[in-house]
Design a protein around this motif. Structure first.
Motif, PDB file in Angstrom:
ATOM      1  N   VAL A 179       4.093 -16.437  -1.112  1.00 30.88           N
ATOM      2  CA  VAL A 179       3.414 -15.699  -0.048  1.00 30.88           C
ATOM      3  C   VAL A 179       4.430 -15.026   0.869  1.00 30.88           C
ATOM      4  O   VAL A 179       4.298 -13.850   1.230  1.00 30.88           O
ATOM      5  CB  VAL A 179       2.491 -16.642   0.749  1.00 30.88           C
ATOM      6  CG1 VAL A 179       1.870 -15.905   1.925  1.00 30.88           C
ATOM      7  CG2 VAL A 179       1.409 -17.208  -0.158  1.00 30.88           C
ATOM      8  N   LEU A 180       5.475 -15.760   1.241  1.00 32.57           N
ATOM      9  CA  LEU A 180       6.481 -15.184   2.133  1.00 32.57           C
ATOM     10  C   LEU A 180       7.202 -14.011   1.482  1.00 32.57           C
ATOM     11  O   LEU A 180       7.445 -12.975   2.120  1.00 32.57           O
ATOM     12  CB  LEU A 180       7.491 -16.253   2.546  1.00 32.57           C
ATOM     13  CG  LEU A 180       7.005 -17.352   3.475  1.00 32.57           C
ATOM     14  CD1 LEU A 180       8.116 -18.364   3.728  1.00 32.57           C
ATOM     15  CD2 LEU A 180       6.531 -16.772   4.805  1.00 32.57           C
ATOM     16  N   ALA A 181       7.555 -14.154   0.204  1.00 27.65           N
ATOM     17  CA  ALA A 181       8.242 -13.060  -0.495  1.00 27.65           C
ATOM     18  C   ALA A 181       7.341 -11.829  -0.590  1.00 27.65           C
ATOM     19  O   ALA A 181       7.794 -10.691  -0.400  1.00 27.65           O
ATOM     20  CB  ALA A 181       8.676 -13.522  -1.881  1.00 27.65           C
ATOM     21  N   THR A 182       6.054 -12.047  -0.886  1.00 27.99           N
ATOM     22  CA  THR A 182       5.110 -10.924  -0.987  1.00 27.99           C
ATOM     23  C   THR A 182       4.933 -10.241   0.362  1.00 27.99           C
ATOM     24  O   THR A 182       4.925  -9.002   0.451  1.00 27.99           O
ATOM     25  CB  THR A 182       3.761 -11.427  -1.520  1.00 27.99           C
ATOM     26  OG1 THR A 182       3.953 -12.077  -2.774  1.00 27.99           O
ATOM     27  CG2 THR A 182       2.790 -10.287  -1.674  1.00 27.99           C
ATOM     28  N   VAL A 183       4.803 -11.029   1.423  1.00 25.31           N
ATOM     29  CA  VAL A 183       4.637 -10.464   2.766  1.00 25.31           C
ATOM     30  C   VAL A 183       5.852  -9.628   3.159  1.00 25.31           C
ATOM     31  O   VAL A 183       5.727  -8.511   3.695  1.00 25.31           O
ATOM     32  CB  VAL A 183       4.392 -11.593   3.784  1.00 25.31           C
ATOM     33  CG1 VAL A 183       4.546 -11.079   5.213  1.00 25.31           C
ATOM     34  CG2 VAL A 183       3.009 -12.184   3.590  1.00 25.31           C
ATOM     35  N   ALA A 184       7.038 -10.142   2.881  1.00 27.94           N
ATOM     36  CA  ALA A 184       8.257  -9.417   3.255  1.00 27.94           C
ATOM     37  C   ALA A 184       8.344  -8.086   2.523  1.00 27.94           C
ATOM     38  O   ALA A 184       8.576  -7.031   3.131  1.00 27.94           O
ATOM     39  CB  ALA A 184       9.475 -10.286   2.958  1.00 27.94           C
ATOM     40  N   LEU A 185       8.175  -8.110   1.193  1.00 26.06           N
ATOM     41  CA  LEU A 185       8.304  -6.881   0.412  1.00 26.06           C
ATOM     42  C   LEU A 185       7.186  -5.898   0.740  1.00 26.06           C
ATOM     43  O   LEU A 185       7.427  -4.675   0.852  1.00 26.06           O
ATOM     44  CB  LEU A 185       8.298  -7.230  -1.076  1.00 26.06           C
ATOM     45  CG  LEU A 185       8.547  -6.057  -2.028  1.00 26.06           C
ATOM     46  CD1 LEU A 185       9.874  -5.378  -1.727  1.00 26.06           C
ATOM     47  CD2 LEU A 185       8.514  -6.532  -3.476  1.00 26.06           C
ATOM     48  N   ARG A 186       5.982  -6.386   0.946  1.00 29.11           N
ATOM     49  CA  ARG A 186       4.863  -5.474   1.219  1.00 29.11           C
ATOM     50  C   ARG A 186       5.068  -4.741   2.540  1.00 29.11           C
ATOM     51  O   ARG A 186       4.836  -3.529   2.619  1.00 29.11           O
ATOM     52  CB  ARG A 186       3.552  -6.259   1.253  1.00 29.11           C
ATOM     53  CG  ARG A 186       2.365  -5.409   1.687  1.00 29.11           C
ATOM     54  CD  ARG A 186       1.061  -6.123   1.544  1.00 29.11           C
ATOM     55  NE  ARG A 186      -0.038  -5.318   2.069  1.00 29.11           N
ATOM     56  CZ  ARG A 186      -1.320  -5.578   1.872  1.00 29.11           C
ATOM     57  NH1 ARG A 186      -1.665  -6.631   1.141  1.00 29.11           N
ATOM     58  NH2 ARG A 186      -2.259  -4.797   2.390  1.00 29.11           N
ATOM     59  N   ASN A 187       5.504  -5.440   3.562  1.00 30.57           N
ATOM     60  CA  ASN A 187       5.687  -4.778   4.853  1.00 30.57           C
ATOM     61  C   ASN A 187       6.814  -3.754   4.808  1.00 30.57           C
ATOM     62  O   ASN A 187       6.724  -2.704   5.441  1.00 30.57           O
ATOM     63  CB  ASN A 187       5.962  -5.822   5.936  1.00 30.57           C
ATOM     64  CG  ASN A 187       4.695  -6.450   6.476  1.00 30.57           C
ATOM     65  OD1 ASN A 187       4.024  -5.912   7.348  1.00 30.57           O
ATOM     66  ND2 ASN A 187       4.339  -7.608   5.920  1.00 30.57           N
ATOM     67  N   VAL A 188       7.871  -4.030   4.048  1.00 27.22           N
ATOM     68  CA  VAL A 188       8.947  -3.046   3.917  1.00 27.22           C
ATOM     69  C   VAL A 188       8.455  -1.810   3.164  1.00 27.22           C
ATOM     70  O   VAL A 188       8.743  -0.664   3.548  1.00 27.22           O
ATOM     71  CB  VAL A 188      10.163  -3.684   3.219  1.00 27.22           C
ATOM     72  CG1 VAL A 188      11.214  -2.633   2.900  1.00 27.22           C
ATOM     73  CG2 VAL A 188      10.771  -4.755   4.095  1.00 27.22           C
ATOM     74  N   VAL A 189       7.709  -2.025   2.073  1.00 34.28           N
ATOM     75  CA  VAL A 189       7.197  -0.891   1.298  1.00 34.28           C
ATOM     76  C   VAL A 189       6.202  -0.080   2.122  1.00 34.28           C
ATOM     77  O   VAL A 189       6.225   1.168   2.112  1.00 34.28           O
ATOM     78  CB  VAL A 189       6.563  -1.393  -0.013  1.00 34.28           C
ATOM     79  CG1 VAL A 189       5.857  -0.253  -0.742  1.00 34.28           C
ATOM     80  CG2 VAL A 189       7.625  -2.003  -0.916  1.00 34.28           C
ATOM     81  N   GLU A 190       5.309  -0.755   2.853  1.00 38.22           N
ATOM     82  CA  GLU A 190       4.359  -0.039   3.709  1.00 38.22           C
ATOM     83  C   GLU A 190       5.091   0.789   4.751  1.00 38.22           C
ATOM     84  O   GLU A 190       4.716   1.935   5.041  1.00 38.22           O
ATOM     85  CB  GLU A 190       3.412  -1.021   4.389  1.00 38.22           C
ATOM     86  CG  GLU A 190       2.323  -1.554   3.491  1.00 38.22           C
ATOM     87  CD  GLU A 190       1.339  -2.434   4.251  1.00 38.22           C
ATOM     88  OE1 GLU A 190       1.650  -2.785   5.416  1.00 38.22           O
ATOM     89  OE2 GLU A 190       0.287  -2.770   3.700  1.00 38.22           O
ATOM     90  N   ASN A 191       6.116   0.218   5.332  1.00 40.55           N
ATOM     91  CA  ASN A 191       6.884   0.939   6.342  1.00 40.55           C
ATOM     92  C   ASN A 191       7.540   2.184   5.727  1.00 40.55           C
ATOM     93  O   ASN A 191       7.595   3.260   6.345  1.00 40.55           O
ATOM     94  CB  ASN A 191       7.949   0.017   6.931  1.00 40.55           C
ATOM     95  CG  ASN A 191       8.532   0.545   8.224  1.00 40.55           C
ATOM     96  OD1 ASN A 191       7.894   0.498   9.268  1.00 40.55           O
ATOM     97  ND2 ASN A 191       9.746   1.073   8.148  1.00 40.55           N
ATOM     98  N   ALA A 192       8.053   2.047   4.488  1.00 41.91           N
ATOM     99  CA  ALA A 192       8.663   3.187   3.806  1.00 41.91           C
ATOM    100  C   ALA A 192       7.626   4.266   3.504  1.00 41.91           C
ATOM    101  O   ALA A 192       7.911   5.474   3.607  1.00 41.91           O
ATOM    102  CB  ALA A 192       9.339   2.714   2.530  1.00 41.91           C
ATOM    103  N   ILE A 193       6.408   3.846   3.108  1.00 40.40           N
ATOM    104  CA  ILE A 193       5.350   4.823   2.827  1.00 40.40           C
ATOM    105  C   ILE A 193       4.995   5.597   4.092  1.00 40.40           C
ATOM    106  O   ILE A 193       4.854   6.836   4.077  1.00 40.40           O
ATOM    107  CB  ILE A 193       4.113   4.109   2.252  1.00 40.40           C
ATOM    108  CG1 ILE A 193       4.427   3.551   0.856  1.00 40.40           C
ATOM    109  CG2 ILE A 193       2.911   5.053   2.197  1.00 40.40           C
ATOM    110  CD1 ILE A 193       3.326   2.675   0.292  1.00 40.40           C
TER     111      ILE A 193
END
Length: 449
Positions: free
Chosen positions: A342-356
């Motif tokens: 869950v922590l790994a998914t949350v970290a990567l998702r927020n970075v990708v969303e920020n990049a989008i």
């Protein structure tokens, strides 16, 4: 559990008692040795005196034995009256004895010191042989008398010491209390303060032994104060950030309700949809932030970052389509990493969303990965405006949005990613992308064997 004060008192009292008992034993032993040496010397002196008087014809046999027991003895006059004297001829005939002498023979025929059982009692005897007169002078005393004398001397030394023991115990108790006074001051200072008072402990100068505890308390108070301040800021910013889109949604709903034509109503509904999406994303991020803050550090699961990246791309597909941005992943076969899914998914998702959100319409976001220095590094690259140098040091602060921040963000995404990576034992890095944009690196630990 026994208090520190009582424990120290008992330890010091036991140690003092052990030293005192050792001293008592040493005093008794040395006193007994010294007294016995003095008494033995007195026996030899008395026997030699009688022999000398007889040799000089200065006394007759009838009174010679009494002279040994009535002689001067400045050190112990009472002991002088306890001496007994017998004068025997070398042929074994008793020729004289003192009034205190026993009926039995004091010693055998040998000369010098000896211990003998006379009439059922143990005696210490010194025998002086006068070859000239053919006499054997014996002077002795009962060992029971010696024991009494030694006991009297030791008693005279120990009674004052026993009298001082309660005073010594009181001094030890007072000394322990005075030594623990800084702890009492600290306890009173902590007990008197309110729950909201997180200032450093003001308990006066602290000894070196408890100074680390005071410093640790001050450090704890400082960390609690900082945590409280973050909570207050979080609550204030969250309320403000939620209020803005909710107010916008309410306004657009009113416009849609009063719209004179379909075009105006359609624009209002589109604004409502965007406001709801922004509010939904913010609420999700707030929940993720609370989850990350309460999660435990590290983890032992073997995580496949390729699978996580694919799941994240699917999760952000609608946001990417709305923004007109394409997300591509290029993660080769990577070894599993340690951490919580869950922590790994949350970290990567927020970075990708920020990049989008940072990318222009028609842009691309690339997600790549590689093994570097024993760690797995996932990089998210975009072609947005990038992070300004003035904002780079604050970009991971909660609710902070830089000057070039894209519309629709809340200032929480990178903060959540940083907290999640810290819980995973990894880190988050930022670097400008050549040609424009930003590179965000997520460094994961390799799975432990």
């Amino acid at each position: 559990m026994i208090s520190i004060r009582a424990r120290l008192f008992l330890i010091l009292l036991a140690a003092t008692g052990a030293v005192w008992l050792s001293a008592v034993w040493w005093i008794q032993h040395s006193t007994r040795s010294e007294v016995e040496q003095v008494l033995d010397a007195r026996l030899a002196e008395a026997a030699q005196m009688v022999s000398s008087l007889l040799s000089g014809r200065r006394i007759d046999l009838a009174s010679a034995a009494d002279a040994a027991t009535n002689g001067r003895d400045n050190a112990s006059p009472e002991y002088a009256r306890q001496l007994s004297c017998q004068i025997w001829s070398l042929e074994g005939v008793l020729v004289g004895s003192s009034a205190s002498a026993p009926a039995g023979r004091l010693a055998e025929e040998r000369s010098g010191y000896s211990e003998n059982l006379v009439d059922g009692e143990p005696w210490r005897v010194y025998t002086e042989v006068n070859e000239e007169l053919g006499l054997r002078v014996m002077v002795g005393d009962r060992l029971a008398v010696r024991e009494r004398l030694v006991a009297d001397v030791v008693r005279g030394l120990l009674i004052p010491a026993l009298t001082i023991l309660p005073v010594l115990a009181g001094l030890i108790w007072l000394s322990v209390a005075r030594g623990l006074a800084p702890l009492d001051r600290m306890a009173r200072a902590l007990g008197a303060r309110s729950a909201d008072n997180l200032d450093p402990v003001a308990a006066g100068p602290l000894p070196a032994e408890i100074r680390p505890m005071g410093e640790a308390l001050d450090d704890l108070f400082a960390r609690v104060a900082a945590s409280r301040e973050r909570e207050r800021s979080f609550t204030a910013f969250a309320a403000h950030e939620l209020k803005t889109p909710l107010s916008g949604i309410k306004t657009q709903a009113q416009i849609a309700g009063m719209a004179p034509d379909a075009e105006t109503r359609g624009r209002a509904l589109a604004q409502i949809e965007r406001g709801v999406a922004r509010t939904d994303r913010m609420v999700r991020q707030l929940l993720e932030l609370a989850m990350v803050d309460s999660a435990s550090e590290g983890g032992a699961s073997g995580l496949d970052l390729s699978v996580i990246a694919d799941d994240v791309v699917l999760a952000v597909d609608r946001l990417a389509a709305t923004r007109g941005v394409r997300v591509e992943t290029c993660l080769p076969d990577l070894p599993p990493v340690a951490g919580d899914l869950v922590l790994a998914t949350v970290a990567l998702r927020n970075v990708v969303e920020n990049a989008i959100l940072a990318s222009p319409a028609g842009g691309q976001v690339h997600v790549t990965g590689e093994v570097l220095d024993g760690a797995l590094v996932v990089r998210v690259l975009d072609r947005g405006a990038g992070i300004g140098e003035a904002d780079r040091d604050r970009i991971t602060e909660r609710f902070f949005r830089g000057r070039d921040a894209p519309e629709g963000g809340s200032g929480l995404g990178l903060s959540i990613a940083l907290s999640a990576m810290a819980r995973l034992g990894g880190d988050l890095g930022f670097a400008p992308r050549p040609g424009g944009g930003e590179i965000v690196s997520l460094r994961f630990q390799s799975r432990r064997a």
